[in-house]
Design a protein around this motif. Structure first.
Motif, PDB file in Angstrom:
ATOM      1  N   ALA A 263     -18.923  -0.352   5.464  1.00 57.31           N
ATOM      2  CA  ALA A 263     -17.681  -1.143   5.410  1.00 57.31           C
ATOM      3  C   ALA A 263     -17.126  -1.549   6.776  1.00 57.31           C
ATOM      4  O   ALA A 263     -16.149  -2.274   6.848  1.00 57.31           O
TER       5      ALA A 263
ATOM      6  N   HIS B  39      -5.617   5.609   3.842  1.00 55.60           N
ATOM      7  CA  HIS B  39      -4.868   4.688   2.998  1.00 55.60           C
ATOM      8  C   HIS B  39      -4.262   5.344   1.765  1.00 55.60           C
ATOM      9  O   HIS B  39      -3.243   4.925   1.287  1.00 55.60           O
ATOM     10  N   ASN B  40      -4.995   6.302   1.190  1.00 56.23           N
ATOM     11  CA  ASN B  40      -4.691   6.608  -0.205  1.00 56.23           C
ATOM     12  C   ASN B  40      -3.765   7.786  -0.428  1.00 56.23           C
ATOM     13  O   ASN B  40      -2.797   7.690  -1.158  1.00 56.23           O
TER      14      ASN B  40
ATOM     15  N   ARG C 207      -5.618  -7.587  -4.087  1.00 53.29           N
ATOM     16  CA  ARG C 207      -6.353  -8.832  -4.380  1.00 53.29           C
ATOM     17  C   ARG C 207      -5.456  -9.865  -5.058  1.00 53.29           C
ATOM     18  O   ARG C 207      -5.867 -10.993  -5.306  1.00 53.29           O
TER      19      ARG C 207
ATOM     20  N   LYS D 159     -17.786 -10.041   7.737  1.00 53.48           N
ATOM     21  CA  LYS D 159     -16.892  -9.161   8.496  1.00 53.48           C
ATOM     22  C   LYS D 159     -17.657  -8.725   9.731  1.00 53.48           C
ATOM     23  O   LYS D 159     -18.725  -8.139   9.592  1.00 53.48           O
TER      24      LYS D 159
ATOM     25  N   PRO E 118     -17.514   0.215  -4.355  1.00 50.18           N
ATOM     26  CA  PRO E 118     -16.278   0.734  -3.759  1.00 50.18           C
ATOM     27  C   PRO E 118     -15.068  -0.044  -4.278  1.00 50.18           C
ATOM     28  O   PRO E 118     -15.156  -1.249  -4.502  1.00 50.18           O
ATOM     29  N   PHE E 119     -13.981   0.651  -4.491  1.00 52.28           N
ATOM     30  CA  PHE E 119     -12.772   0.010  -5.025  1.00 52.28           C
ATOM     31  C   PHE E 119     -11.590   0.545  -4.218  1.00 52.28           C
ATOM     32  O   PHE E 119     -11.455   1.750  -4.056  1.00 52.28           O
TER      33      PHE E 119
ATOM     34  N   GLY F  74      -8.128   2.039  -2.989  1.00 49.93           N
ATOM     35  CA  GLY F  74      -7.128   2.884  -3.643  1.00 49.93           C
ATOM     36  C   GLY F  74      -6.014   2.072  -4.299  1.00 49.93           C
ATOM     37  O   GLY F  74      -5.648   2.332  -5.448  1.00 49.93           O
TER      38      GLY F  74
ATOM     39  N   LEU G 265     -10.982   6.149   5.153  1.00 44.32           N
ATOM     40  CA  LEU G 265     -10.144   5.410   4.232  1.00 44.32           C
ATOM     41  C   LEU G 265      -9.319   6.283   3.304  1.00 44.32           C
ATOM     42  O   LEU G 265      -8.155   6.033   3.090  1.00 44.32           O
TER      43      LEU G 265
ATOM     44  N   ARG H 117       0.833  -1.219   0.000  1.00 50.14           N
ATOM     45  CA  ARG H 117       0.000   0.000   0.000  1.00 50.14           C
ATOM     46  C   ARG H 117       0.860   1.258   0.000  1.00 50.14           C
ATOM     47  O   ARG H 117       0.590   2.211  -0.718  1.00 50.14           O
TER      48      ARG H 117
HETATM   49  P1  XMP Z   1     -11.621  -4.169   4.797  1.00 51.52           P
HETATM   50  O1  XMP Z   1     -10.840  -5.127   3.976  1.00 51.52           O
HETATM   51  O2  XMP Z   1     -10.772  -3.413   5.796  1.00 51.52           O
HETATM   52  O3  XMP Z   1     -12.149  -3.067   3.782  1.00 51.52           O
HETATM   53  O4  XMP Z   1     -12.832  -4.792   5.448  1.00 51.52           O
HETATM   54  C1  XMP Z   1     -13.157  -2.141   4.058  1.00 51.52           C
HETATM   55  C2  XMP Z   1     -13.437  -1.355   2.795  1.00 51.52           C
HETATM   56  O5  XMP Z   1     -12.302  -0.569   2.468  1.00 51.52           O
HETATM   57  C3  XMP Z   1     -11.780  -0.920   1.206  1.00 51.52           C
HETATM   58  N1  XMP Z   1     -10.314  -0.906   1.330  1.00 51.52           N
HETATM   59  C4  XMP Z   1      -9.562   0.124   0.946  1.00 51.52           C
HETATM   60  N2  XMP Z   1      -9.917   1.278   0.386  1.00 51.52           N
HETATM   61  N3  XMP Z   1      -7.652   1.909   0.297  1.00 51.52           N
HETATM   62  C5  XMP Z   1      -8.959   2.175   0.066  1.00 51.52           C
HETATM   63  O6  XMP Z   1      -9.274   3.233  -0.449  1.00 51.52           O
HETATM   64  C6  XMP Z   1      -7.224   0.741   0.870  1.00 51.52           C
HETATM   65  O7  XMP Z   1      -6.047   0.517   1.082  1.00 51.52           O
HETATM   66  C7  XMP Z   1      -8.243  -0.188   1.218  1.00 51.52           C
HETATM   67  N4  XMP Z   1      -8.233  -1.417   1.791  1.00 51.52           N
HETATM   68  C8  XMP Z   1      -9.507  -1.828   1.852  1.00 51.52           C
HETATM   69  C9  XMP Z   1     -12.347  -2.293   0.900  1.00 51.52           C
HETATM   70  O8  XMP Z   1     -12.414  -2.528  -0.496  1.00 51.52           O
HETATM   71  C10 XMP Z   1     -13.695  -2.216   1.570  1.00 51.52           C
HETATM   72  O9  XMP Z   1     -14.649  -1.552   0.763  1.00 51.52           O
END
Ligand code: XMP
Length: 324
Positions: free
Chosen positions: A279, A158-159, A210, A316, A201-202, A204, A154, A115
């Motif tokens: 989420a 994260h991004n 994946r 989750k 949602p996708f 970053g 997020l 990341r």
């Molecule tokens: P998790 O895997 O933590 O994901 O249950 C929750 C939501 O966040 C998205 N996700 C991310 N979105 N940067 C993002 O912008 C990231 O690094 C990141 N990691 C997870 C995931 O797709 C889900 O919608």
């Protein structure tokens, strides 16, 4: 905190979306005058809506930069170029940074390091492009109201790292008081394709998280191709727009299979399809078995290097939505 004005009506009809667009066009013109505005256009809902609004307001004064880092879904970079450059006439710089990202990620298995590399490389590529341009005075961003509400959410989490100090611009954030459903209404009213507006949602870091563990080009293609099949089948079977998030994962191990009487040693593809509100928790979508069989048959016959398909039934918590 920057608060949404209490007088602001919820944008839930095309007419209200049109009124919002007219208002924002005036506001954007008043803010930027005859200066140039820069936008990182990922092709996600928020940046796409901001791009379309700015194109309406200031046309070629907007410069969009689309960085293809190789971790986008099948067809997405092409769609960004088609919609924004060819159809809307935007000034769009397309940066093919695929090799650069994949080289930096080579051999890196730790999810947080992956990341960080993706985030940093993105800022570096974007900053390099920005430095080549002259007369930029503003940076447009697709900040939406939930990003402000969860300021550790997020997007910021994260991004986005910050741009370097010599590249600080005044911000243009025309959808910052909108909730996601309102952004979608505005996107439709601006004429964006439904496949862009109703995108799930996708993350970053894109398909990078994946392709579990160290990313290789062939396994990344298996993620991209299986994801495309899953999306196509969900769309055909009325699940697009109904299921909150669905995608495929390709772990970094193989198992034994059989093809034309010979043993194979190939990857499994994992299908994940979840429903959620924000989420923080998620439940499993019960995909009909007939559809699962059909998707399994397509993935195992059409995707190179795959001999098995699994369906992840874990909500989750205890699992997260993504696999890393
Ligand atoms: P998790 O895997 O933590 O994901 O249950 C929750 C939501 O966040 C998205 N996700 C991310 N979105 N940067 C993002 O912008 C990231 O690094 C990141 N990691 C997870 C995931 O797709 C889900 O919608």
């Amino acid at each position: 905190m920057d608060k949404r004005p209490e007088s602001m009506a919820r944008i839930n009809t095309p007419a209200l979306a049109q009124a919002f667009i007219a208002e924002q066009i005036e506001a954007i013109r008043a803010q930027v005058g005859d200066k140039r505005v820069l936008l990182a256009l990922s092709g996600g809902v928020d940046s796409s809506v901001v791009a379309a609004l700015l194109i309406r307001a200031i046309g070629k004064q907007l410069v969009c930069v689309h960085v293809n880092h190789g971790l986008l879904r099948k067809g997405e970079p092409e769609q960004v170029v088609q919609v924004f450059r060819n159809e809307m006439g935007a000034e769009l710089i397309y940066v093919d940074a695929v090799d650069r990202f994949l080289d930096k990620l080579s051999g890196v298995a730790d999810p947080e390091r992956k990341r960080k590399i993706i985030g940093k490389e993105f800022i570096d590529v974007f900053a390099e492009e920005a430095k080549k341009l002259s007369g930029i005075a503003f940076l447009a961003q697709g900040t939406i109201y939930p990003d402000i509400l969860e300021s550790v959410g997020l997007k910021s989490h994260h991004n986005v790292g910050g741009l370097p100090e010599d590249l600080q611009f005044e911000l243009v954030e025309p959808v910052k008081y909108l909730y996601k459903d309102e952004v979608r209404q505005v996107g439709l009213a601006l004429g964006l394709p439904e496949s862009m507006v109703y995108r799930q949602p996708f993350p970053g870091p894109g398909l990078g998280v994946r392709c579990v563990g160290a990313i290789t080009r062939d396994r990344l293609e298996a993620v991209r191709e299986s994801d495309a099949i899953l999306r196509e089948e969900f769309a055909k079977n009325g699940l697009q727009g109904k299921v909150w998030q669905y995608f495929t994962i390709v772990p970094d191990f193989t198992s034994t299979g059989i093809c034309d009487g010979k043993r194979t040693d190939a990857w499994p593809v994992v299908i994940r399809a979840v429903n959620s509100v924000d989420a923080t928790s998620a439940t499993i979508e019960e995909i009909p078995y007939a559809l699962l069989h059909h998707i399994t048959a397509r993935i195992t016959s059409e995707v190179k290097g795959v001999n098995r398909v699994l369906y992840d039934l874990t909500p989750k918590a205890p699992a997260t939505i993504e696999w890393e």
